[in-house]
Design an enzyme around this catalytic site. Sequence first.
Site, short mmCIF file in Angstrom:
data_model
loop_
_atom_site.label_atom_id
_atom_site.label_comp_id
_atom_site.label_asym_id
_atom_site.label_seq_id
_atom_site.Cartn_x
_atom_site.Cartn_y
_atom_site.Cartn_z
CB SER A 42 -0.92 0.02 1.22
OG SER A 42 -0.16 -0.18 2.40
CG ASP A 333 -4.26 5.00 6.92
OD1 ASP A 333 -3.07 4.71 7.18
OD2 ASP A 333 -4.88 4.43 5.99
CG HIS A 336 -1.05 3.66 4.65
ND1 HIS A 336 -2.23 3.10 5.07
CD2 HIS A 336 -0.35 2.68 4.05
CE1 HIS A 336 -2.26 1.83 4.72
NE2 HIS A 336 -1.12 1.54 4.11
#
Length: 369
Positions: A42, A333, A336
């Site tokens: 991600s 978040d 991240h």
Amino acid sequence: MMGLRFYLCFLVLFTTLFISTHGLGHLCLPEEHVALFIFGDSLFDAGNNNYINTTTDYQANYEPYGENFFKYSSGRYSDGRIIPDFIAEFAKLSFITPYLHPGYHQYTDGANFASAGAGALAETRQGMVIDLKTQLSYFKNFERLLSEKLDDAEAKTLLSRAVYLINIGTNDYVVPFTRNSSIFQSYSQKEYVDMVIGNLTFVIKEIYKEGGRKFGFLNLAPLGCLPLGRALNSGKTNECKHELTALAKLHNKALTEVLHNLENELNGFRYSIADTYTILSERINNPLKYGFKEGYIACCGIGPYKGINSCGGKRSVKEYELCENASEYVFFDTVHPSEKANQQFAELMWSGTPNVTGPYNLKALFEHK
Ligand SMILES: *[C@@H]1O[C@H](CO)[C@@H](O)[C@H](O)[C@H]1NC(C)=O
Ligand SMILES: *[C@@H]1O[C@H](CO)[C@@H](O)[C@H](O)[C@H]1NC(C)=O
Ligand SMILES: *[C@@H]1O[C@H](CO)[C@@H](O)[C@H](O)[C@H]1NC(C)=O
Ligand SMILES: *[C@@H]1O[C@H](CO)[C@@H](O)[C@H](O)[C@H]1NC(C)=O
Ligand SMILES: *[C@@H]1O[C@H](CO)[C@@H](O)[C@H](O)[C@H]1NC(C)=O
């Protein structure tokens, strides 16, 4: 020299146009062109998971993701751009499109194969993500597309000049750890790390066989000190989850060793590792020094440190809070970085000094002929 190559290229183009319909797709590759290929999780996924059969747990194509830069949610796990976007900018390429994006056409700039949630081990979130080995098979499909667009010599040149960025491993440790899986009873920590690194090494060698020579890596963050890690220690204020960080340290040590060995083993192999562990630790512990206000708590999420992964309200937990200004936060978040932190990372990967990025930085790899 450049003029001559271009002239020859156009000559080939015109000849093929006249004699064969296959020539219609022919492209010409500028002399200095360096493509960028992206593999990983991600931190690097620019939207591949928008196009696979998965759940919103592994997607970020809803608000507030992406909104501060793109004004829409592109699938990037940040408030704006992610690291590969900045690297592409520095290399004067356009943003590298997710490989699975319908109508993909940016053949000569490269491709992004990364998938949020993915690991080097096929078992990591199997069926929900594109694991590293499958990313490699997509790269091989890409090569076949490329060989229809360029002549053999040009395709070969493109692949050998290109830079291959790979960021993988976080999910291989975080998933079994947070699920309290029995895997660490079946394997010693060292054995487990060796499997992760072994799978990564396999992929590096396959890319090398296809002609890849220049590789860029990030080592792992202090995983227990991400908001997610701290939240696992509910009750103990500001404590990192040390057992999780310890796995990242073992991984980082093994990664350094294996890359050093590959440099001796593979002729022409050049690489860069950016020391995420140090870069992130510094920002978490001294946010003000780097232009942030908050290093522990995420901008978006819920619970202690906003360490519960609910940003956007489309995962199992629906409640979430969003900060006013993501640029004040190291973390957007629960795991991240914010766009601002991503930019600082990318700058250090691009032109960092050997104490954080070495033995080469990405700028040196892009400039290397
Ligand atoms: C997508 O995945 C779900 C659950 O894993 C499955 O039930 C469904 O058949 C899949 N859909 C497609 C189109 O593959
Ligand atoms: C990687 O890991 C899995 C274990 O999850 C294994 O089955 C697989 O064959 C390994 N190899 C590669 C190259 O991915
Ligand atoms: C994790 O699993 C082990 C044994 O499988 C158990 O003893 C331990 O209490 C579990 N920890 C948590 C936090 O669930
Ligand atoms: C958000 O925070 C950054 C960093 O502190 C600051 O430069 C910027 O002006 C802020 N933006 C707004 C809209 O307040
Ligand atoms: C690395 O070196 C640069 C320049 O020499 C310095 O500014 C920076 O603080 C150093 N970083 C670390 C983590 O030691």
